[in-house]
Design a protein around this motif. Structure first.
Motif, PDB file in Angstrom:
ATOM      1  N   HIS A 164      -1.879   6.607  35.201  1.00 34.45           N
ATOM      2  CA  HIS A 164      -1.503   5.908  33.981  1.00 34.45           C
ATOM      3  C   HIS A 164      -2.552   4.863  33.621  1.00 34.45           C
ATOM      4  O   HIS A 164      -3.211   4.312  34.501  1.00 34.45           O
ATOM      5  CB  HIS A 164      -0.128   5.232  34.141  1.00 34.45           C
ATOM      6  CG  HIS A 164       0.978   6.192  34.381  1.00 34.45           C
ATOM      7  ND1 HIS A 164       1.293   6.672  35.655  1.00 34.45           N
ATOM      8  CD2 HIS A 164       1.860   6.782  33.528  1.00 34.45           C
ATOM      9  CE1 HIS A 164       2.320   7.499  35.562  1.00 34.45           C
ATOM     10  NE2 HIS A 164       2.673   7.585  34.297  1.00 34.45           N
ATOM     11  N   TRP A 165      -2.687   4.629  32.324  1.00 35.77           N
ATOM     12  CA  TRP A 165      -3.546   3.579  31.820  1.00 35.77           C
ATOM     13  C   TRP A 165      -2.699   2.349  31.495  1.00 35.77           C
ATOM     14  O   TRP A 165      -1.588   2.463  30.957  1.00 35.77           O
ATOM     15  CB  TRP A 165      -4.262   4.033  30.540  1.00 35.77           C
ATOM     16  CG  TRP A 165      -5.377   5.002  30.758  1.00 35.77           C
ATOM     17  CD1 TRP A 165      -6.042   5.238  31.916  1.00 35.77           C
ATOM     18  CD2 TRP A 165      -5.968   5.851  29.765  1.00 35.77           C
ATOM     19  NE1 TRP A 165      -7.018   6.182  31.734  1.00 35.77           N
ATOM     20  CE2 TRP A 165      -6.991   6.575  30.408  1.00 35.77           C
ATOM     21  CE3 TRP A 165      -5.734   6.074  28.421  1.00 35.77           C
ATOM     22  CZ2 TRP A 165      -7.781   7.500  29.742  1.00 35.77           C
ATOM     23  CZ3 TRP A 165      -6.513   6.991  27.738  1.00 35.77           C
ATOM     24  CH2 TRP A 165      -7.536   7.688  28.398  1.00 35.77           C
ATOM     25  N   GLU A 166      -3.246   1.200  31.811  1.00 37.64           N
ATOM     26  CA  GLU A 166      -2.518  -0.036  31.524  1.00 37.64           C
ATOM     27  C   GLU A 166      -2.457  -0.321  30.023  1.00 37.64           C
ATOM     28  O   GLU A 166      -1.477  -0.865  29.516  1.00 37.64           O
ATOM     29  CB  GLU A 166      -3.183  -1.222  32.235  1.00 37.64           C
ATOM     30  CG  GLU A 166      -3.078  -1.167  33.753  1.00 37.64           C
ATOM     31  CD  GLU A 166      -3.725  -2.370  34.410  1.00 37.64           C
ATOM     32  OE1 GLU A 166      -4.261  -3.230  33.657  1.00 37.64           O
ATOM     33  OE2 GLU A 166      -3.706  -2.449  35.644  1.00 37.64           O
ATOM     34  N   HIS A 167      -3.509   0.064  29.312  1.00 43.26           N
ATOM     35  CA  HIS A 167      -3.590  -0.265  27.898  1.00 43.26           C
ATOM     36  C   HIS A 167      -2.950   0.772  26.988  1.00 43.26           C
ATOM     37  O   HIS A 167      -2.926   0.597  25.766  1.00 43.26           O
ATOM     38  CB  HIS A 167      -5.059  -0.442  27.491  1.00 43.26           C
ATOM     39  CG  HIS A 167      -5.876   0.811  27.656  1.00 43.26           C
ATOM     40  ND1 HIS A 167      -6.373   1.212  28.871  1.00 43.26           N
ATOM     41  CD2 HIS A 167      -6.269   1.751  26.752  1.00 43.26           C
ATOM     42  CE1 HIS A 167      -7.054   2.328  28.723  1.00 43.26           C
ATOM     43  NE2 HIS A 167      -7.005   2.677  27.445  1.00 43.26           N
TER      44      HIS A 167
END
Length: 505
Positions: free
Chosen positions: A493-496
């Motif tokens: 997953h990407w934080e942004h």
């Protein structure tokens, strides 16, 4: 029988894996978020709405429409679907490429038998299954991308061109452009070499047909040129010098001493029979005229997202293809015997060989130093393997990109040498130029772009033993399974940005 075996072998792994992919990744992923909704618009009968982020024509969507329409009556009869658009799910659209992957394998099988009839049915079947396992092609069999359909259309175009069914070949050429615009280069490549083969076949027939009649101006020119070639050949013979059988065979296989002589001979033959050539290859002329009109109307070759796909002088991409393809065909290019063969070949004419190597190294240095383009997508998108190859290999330190230059040069010298064993110098030169024209303008490094020239390269490489083919197939299968596991079971997953991300080619 070979076709059935090839299709059955591909289907045996393609359908179960497609079902697995659809169960784990049911929603559109990566570029599918553009292609799937667009195809579903077409399924609803809306042919006028167009996503401006899509760069390629709608060929894949039309094929999907025809494919899904073929089983809609049965679905309606058994009340599986009351309306047509219900059937256009992501899984159904992806299955288009599963079917097309089977078509690609069968077309490759037929092409191999057409190009090299002596290879045998069993060997052609093995090769076709091997190419179907080629990791990049194999991976995109299970996603709704244009690559598999593009390859199928190009292979069909090539097959019918070799069979001299030029109208059918040109029709598949149109289809290939509807999948990817750069396929116009392969249309030119096949048509040009088809014209050369056509005129070579026509040339002796013309002489025979005029054998018992008054010679025309055209046949006189042909006769004069034949005498010129014969005289040159006689002058080149040294009767008192020892000539091995190997040299005699080589000279008979390639009657020209240089590329210049070959180009001059072919040019004269094409000029002598220009009317016949124009008539026979008129379908390709029509296709090219239509493509030029499209470029003028569209204002460029790319449909959408033009700012992200600007034509660039990405000469390093040409070098990447050589190394990737040679590495993927390791038994042909990276073996001790192959290295020795190239070494002995260079020893026969040290001056020319040294100049060729130095020129290759020099041009490669210029390409790497001045024309290595790092596209923003390449630098920012860590979902693609090219992101890690760029950061961890090519750019691991400032010297690495230069240290790879000898490998680039070796790979291309090996590829050219292998192709030259079975093809004319003009064919090899036109293949190299076609690869450059397809890849150099592309600013983004994508292994998907290499698939079509890679498959053409395999078609024209010499046959190898079953043991080596089995080893290659096993290696391909291992890479396939590894990339599949990474894609399905190693999400991140990407934080942004919300959503699940997955690794892919």
């Amino acid at each position: 029988m070979g076709r059935l075996v090839v299709a059955a072998a591909v289907a045996a792994w393609a359908f179960p894996i497609a079902a697995l992919v659809n169960s784990v990744v049911p929603e559109p992923y990566m570029d599918e978020i553009f292609h799937v909704p667009q195809a579903q618009q077409y399924c609803r009968g809306d042919f006028w709405t167009w996503d401006p982020m899509i760069t390629t024509p709608p060929g894949l969507y039309y094929v999907s429409l025809a494919y899904i329409a073929s089983f809609f009556p049965v679905a309606w009869m058994f009340r599986v679907a009351k309306t047509f658009d219900v059937l256009c799910s992501t899984a159904a659209l992806r299955s288009t490429n599963v079917i097309l992957a089977m078509v690609c394998a069968v077309l490759f099988h037929d092409l191999l038998l057409c190009i090299r009839p002596g290879i045998g049915e069993r060997k052609a079947t093995t090769y076709a299954i091997l190419v179907a396992l080629y990791p990049v092609h194999w991976f995109f069999t299970f996603l709704y991308y244009t690559d598999v359909a593009s390859l199928a259309a190009v292979l069909a175009m090539y097959l019918f061109c070799l069979k001299k069914q030029f109208w059918i070949s040109a029709t598949f050429g149109v289809f290939s452009i509807l999948f990817r615009q750069t396929n116009v280069i392969w249309i030119i490549f096949f048509a040009a070499n088809g014209a050369i083969t056509y005129v070579k076949d026509l040339y002796p027939k013309d002489n025979v047909s005029h054998e018992n009649s008054e010679p025309t101006h055209q046949s006189k020119k042909a006769s004069v040129w034949d005498n010129k070639i014969s005289a040159q050949a006689l002058r080149r013979r040294r009767i008192n010098s020892p000539i091995s059988k190997k040299v005699i065979v080589s000279e008979s296989a390639n009657p020209y001493n240089s590329l210049t002589e070959e180009v001059w001979d072919i040019s004269l033959k094409l000029r002598n029979f220009k009317c016949e050539i124009l008539i026979a290859f008129a379908p390709f002329v029509v296709v090219m005229a239509a493509f030029v009109a499209f470029i003028i109307w569209n204002g460029g070759i790319v449909l959408g997202a033009k700012e992200a796909h600007v034509v660039s002088p990405h000469f390093a991409q040409f070098l990447y293809f050589g190394l990737v393809s040679a590495a993927a065909l390791q038994p042909w290019h990276f073996t001790p015997n192959r290295v020795l063969d190239l070494f002995h070949l260079s020893g026969k004419n040290k001056t020319c060989s040294s100049l060729a190597v130095l020129m290759g190294l020099g041009l490669s240095f210029v390409a790497v130093h001045f024309f290595s383009i790092a596209h923003p997508y390449l630098l920012a998108d860590n979902r693609h393997y090219t992101f890690y190859i760029w950061r961890k290999v090519i750019q691991v330190n400032w010297m690495m990109k230069y240290m790879l230059i000898p490998l680039y040069v070796y790979s291309w010298l090996s590829i050219i040498n292998i192709l030259a064993k079975s093809q004319t110098r003009i064919w090899v030169l036109s293949f190299v130029l076609s690869v450059a024209l397809v890849l150099v303008p592309a600013p983004l490094v994508e292994f998907r772009y290499y698939t079509i020239p890679f498959v053409i390269l395999v078609l024209h490489s010499p046959a190898i033993g079953n043991g080596k083919l089995l080893a290659m197939g096993s290696l391909y299968a291992a890479v396939d399974l590894s990339t599949l596991v990474m894609f399905l079971f190693r999400p991140f997953h990407w934080e942004h940005e919300p959503g699940t991300q997955r690794f892919m080619w």
